[in-house]
Scaffold this motif. Sequence first.
Motif, mmCIF file in Angstrom:
data_model
loop_
_atom_site.group_PDB
_atom_site.id
_atom_site.type_symbol
_atom_site.label_atom_id
_atom_site.label_comp_id
_atom_site.label_asym_id
_atom_site.label_seq_id
_atom_site.Cartn_x
_atom_site.Cartn_y
_atom_site.Cartn_z
ATOM 1 N N PHE A 93 0.847 -1.282 0.061
ATOM 2 C CA PHE A 93 0.131 0.052 -0.361
ATOM 3 C C PHE A 93 0.950 0.934 0.031
ATOM 4 C CE2 PHE A 93 -2.881 3.002 2.905
ATOM 5 C CZ PHE A 93 -3.670 2.824 1.634
ATOM 6 N N ILE A 94 2.005 1.112 0.833
ATOM 7 C CA ILE A 94 2.779 2.330 0.766
ATOM 8 C C ILE A 94 4.188 2.166 0.407
ATOM 9 C CG2 ILE A 94 4.643 3.335 2.613
ATOM 10 C CD1 ILE A 94 2.025 4.075 3.121
ATOM 11 N N MET A 434 4.136 -3.955 16.799
ATOM 12 C CA MET A 434 3.476 -3.106 15.567
ATOM 13 C C MET A 434 1.733 -3.714 15.546
ATOM 14 S SD MET A 434 6.204 -6.261 13.585
ATOM 15 C CE MET A 434 5.517 -5.874 11.969
ATOM 16 N N ALA A 435 1.806 -2.992 16.138
ATOM 17 C CA ALA A 435 -0.025 -3.167 16.450
ATOM 18 C C ALA A 435 -0.242 -2.263 17.523
ATOM 19 C CB ALA A 435 -0.425 -4.409 17.526
ATOM 20 N N THR A 436 -1.363 -1.068 16.246
ATOM 21 C CA THR A 436 -2.367 -0.488 17.013
ATOM 22 C C THR A 436 -3.574 -0.208 16.356
ATOM 23 O OG1 THR A 436 -2.067 1.467 15.024
ATOM 24 C CG2 THR A 436 -0.112 1.660 16.129
ATOM 25 N N SER A 437 -4.396 0.414 16.677
ATOM 26 C CA SER A 437 -5.894 0.532 16.016
ATOM 27 C C SER A 437 -6.642 1.285 15.057
ATOM 28 C CB SER A 437 -7.329 0.017 17.343
ATOM 29 O OG SER A 437 -6.519 -0.970 18.550
ATOM 30 N N LEU A 438 -5.733 1.864 14.913
ATOM 31 C CA LEU A 438 -5.573 3.263 13.799
ATOM 32 C C LEU A 438 -5.961 2.960 12.216
ATOM 33 C CD1 LEU A 438 -5.767 6.003 14.112
ATOM 34 C CD2 LEU A 438 -3.495 6.346 12.311
ATOM 35 N N ALA A 439 -7.500 3.327 12.254
ATOM 36 C CA ALA A 439 -8.117 2.691 11.199
ATOM 37 C C ALA A 439 -7.322 3.116 9.430
ATOM 38 C CB ALA A 439 -9.720 3.282 10.628
ATOM 39 N N THR A 440 -7.082 2.621 8.774
ATOM 40 C CA THR A 440 -6.257 3.088 7.402
ATOM 41 C C THR A 440 -7.664 3.187 6.181
ATOM 42 O OG1 THR A 440 -4.970 1.859 8.210
ATOM 43 C CG2 THR A 440 -5.085 2.376 5.601
ATOM 44 N N LEU A 502 -5.019 13.875 -0.329
ATOM 45 C CA LEU A 502 -4.251 12.412 -0.337
ATOM 46 C C LEU A 502 -3.316 12.049 0.330
ATOM 47 C CD1 LEU A 502 -7.148 11.721 -2.581
ATOM 48 C CD2 LEU A 502 -7.514 11.699 -0.583
ATOM 49 N N ALA A 503 -1.889 13.165 -0.556
ATOM 50 C CA ALA A 503 -0.766 11.935 0.043
ATOM 51 C C ALA A 503 -0.495 10.905 1.381
ATOM 52 C CB ALA A 503 0.322 13.527 0.173
ATOM 53 N N CYS A 504 0.337 10.222 0.925
ATOM 54 C CA CYS A 504 0.840 9.370 2.511
ATOM 55 C C CYS A 504 0.002 8.369 2.300
ATOM 56 C CB CYS A 504 1.661 9.489 3.068
ATOM 57 S SG CYS A 504 3.112 10.535 2.774
ATOM 58 N N GLU A 505 -1.368 8.251 1.447
ATOM 59 C CA GLU A 505 -2.534 7.873 1.656
ATOM 60 C C GLU A 505 -2.220 6.085 0.602
ATOM 61 O OE1 GLU A 505 -6.071 9.071 3.732
ATOM 62 O OE2 GLU A 505 -4.999 11.465 3.040
ATOM 63 N N GLY A 506 -1.086 6.153 -0.231
ATOM 64 C CA GLY A 506 -1.558 5.135 -0.577
ATOM 65 C C GLY A 506 -2.395 5.223 -2.208
ATOM 66 N N ASP A 507 -2.377 6.497 -2.779
ATOM 67 C CA ASP A 507 -3.450 6.176 -3.602
ATOM 68 C C ASP A 507 -2.901 6.714 -4.428
ATOM 69 O OD1 ASP A 507 -6.181 6.616 -4.575
ATOM 70 O OD2 ASP A 507 -5.740 8.549 -5.519
ATOM 71 N N ARG A 508 -1.861 8.054 -5.224
ATOM 72 C CA ARG A 508 -1.035 8.345 -5.740
ATOM 73 C C ARG A 508 -0.439 7.963 -7.207
ATOM 74 N NH1 ARG A 508 -1.961 13.464 -7.820
ATOM 75 N NH2 ARG A 508 -0.007 14.292 -8.826
ATOM 76 N N TRP A 509 0.359 6.869 -6.490
ATOM 77 C CA TRP A 509 0.558 5.543 -7.717
ATOM 78 C C TRP A 509 -0.708 5.850 -8.663
ATOM 79 C CZ3 TRP A 509 4.890 4.900 -11.221
ATOM 80 C CH2 TRP A 509 4.419 4.372 -12.001
ATOM 81 N N TYR A 510 -1.509 5.398 -8.196
ATOM 82 C CA TYR A 510 -2.598 5.200 -9.100
ATOM 83 C C TYR A 510 -3.456 6.043 -10.163
ATOM 84 C CZ TYR A 510 -2.201 0.553 -5.970
ATOM 85 O OH TYR A 510 -1.213 -0.291 -5.719
ATOM 86 N N ASP A 511 -3.102 7.732 -9.159
ATOM 87 C CA ASP A 511 -3.580 8.529 -10.022
ATOM 88 C C ASP A 511 -2.673 8.673 -12.003
ATOM 89 O OD1 ASP A 511 -5.230 9.373 -8.969
ATOM 90 O OD2 ASP A 511 -4.371 10.733 -7.620
ATOM 91 N N PHE A 512 -1.328 8.119 -11.188
ATOM 92 C CA PHE A 512 -0.086 8.537 -12.525
ATOM 93 C C PHE A 512 -0.934 7.132 -13.106
ATOM 94 C CE2 PHE A 512 2.905 10.369 -10.139
ATOM 95 C CZ PHE A 512 3.250 11.868 -10.691
#
Length: 601
Positions: A93-94, A434-440, A502-512
């Motif tokens: 994703f990153i 290596m474990a948090t509960s933060l939503a992605t 949306l920077a650093c949210e795993g999306d930019r490459w897919y825009d390209f």
Amino acid sequence: MKQTSKPVSFRWMNLASSIWPMKSKSKHMKYRNILNAIAVAAVSFSLTACDDFLDRPNEDSYNVDNFYQNDEQLYQTANQLYSSPWYDFQRGFIKVGEVMSGNYYMGSSPYLTLTVNSSDADLATMSASLWSVNAYCNTLIKNVNEKAGSATTETVRNAVKGEALTWKAMTYFFLVRSFGAVPIIHENSEMMASNTYNDVYKAKVEDVYAYIVQTLEQAIAWLPESAAAGRIDKYCAEGLLAKVYLAKSGLGMSGTRNEADLKKAAEYAKDVIDNSGRELMPNYADIFRLANNTCPESLIAWRWTAEGGIWTAQNSFQSDLAMTGFDEYISWGGYGGPSVDLIEAFDEDPTSPTRQNIDSRRKATLMMAGDVYEYFWTDLGGFDVLDFCFSKETKGGKIGPQTYQSPTGANCVKHLVGDNADHVAGIGHSMARMATSLATHILRLSDVYLIYVEAMIGNNGSTTNQSAIDAFYAVRHRARSGYTKPTSVTWEDVWKERRLELACEGDRWYDFVRLSYYDQATAISELTSQKRNAFFGLNDAYKVYWESGNLDASNASYDTGIAAPNVTSSSFTLPFPDTDLALNKHLLEDPIDVDVTQYKY
């Protein structure tokens, strides 16, 4: 706990007819099913729950034949789709979404140089994770259709299947934008029974998109207009379908996009904006705090939990992205960071200790010298970046790395929780290694706003449509309070706004990738002109500044010695992993035409 299984030899089939696994004996048990081609999947269910949304079954007597007996149990079967099967996709994703796009620097990573090959380990786990999600969705739908008891209601049966179809569509959306032509695995058990799972052919990209559209249309028909906080409803699926149509609009085109697809993208996005009841969070940074995991801006998200100690149910991004010492556990993310190109897109200079803060999204995305965060280390009065990096005195028992770790002048902020006290304050329980509960957040309302604006611009280059201008203004004005509403919005405006929002949210490459569908030259030109390398001398310059208040950045310089990546038409499609190629020879062959209307739900 009863489990029925049989060995399979193709990883895409690795979720057999039962979705109920044996109990994990160790919280560090890895999600081995996606790495073992002959093992049946074993997705671990948590034995405790942090809230109702993440409840898992906690009775050892449950199995696939006696579990689907009431509406509550049906919802519990779908809960797992929001976390565990996605776990091993996190690094992809990153690395794909951000490093390949030039938004993130990771040393000599092949993702940075666009030289990823089929032997890459992260590519293999990314692929396996996506196919596991698809298999889980298929199996869940089959079990609901065949095993739901008489006490279940049609409304809930449809809602659960609609959730599964939305996640299935999301999976294929990642697959087709990552690998191009891929096989369509609509139903797992029939392929297993007929022993045809190693003989599946790739479908053409346009057929994969048609399948995604068809899948989402059925999901929309089944899903309710509103659901419990955090769950997928009709408007979540519509937002995803708008994004799919926007991407699909460029397929097979040259310079322009398909007007019918653009119209569909605009229609679905506008319905979400006007009728979903969702709204943008007033403060951008709040979107990414634990207490707002199910905020009204979040449409589709991975909903992790660190509670219960079950491996794969948790968010591990903080370990990968945070500087050493950021929390009480291990993290190693200081060796990389948001790119110089992204820093400059936010109008910041890595060689200056003075932050411009023109855009509030910068501080919520890029952690830079001079920044202090009141929402990190709340038990210790806040988190000062340079104090953390250089202070030799421990603060509350925590001590930093004694060096400025970032090679670019910034570290990641999104995906971070802070220390354990922050985690407890945010959600009521502790984090772990290596474990948090933060939503992605995978799809946010602001993304849908920008999808709408871009679709309304269409092939015209700009728009003066008032509703499109209002949508664009809503997103930018939140980040730049002094921003005056424009009289027109251009494609270039939206292109940059998507990057910052949306920077650093795993999306930019897919825009390209979607840009490459119809304007490959522009995509290649931007990628090859980026500042994707590191800075020399930042540690010494910042240390002197921290000690004396004076910054001498004369010895800090951007590395111009590494050439830009060689971007070609093939760069926009990742190779299939060796492990997949070894199991299915057809992945090396040309794709075939597939009539997706044959698939029934």
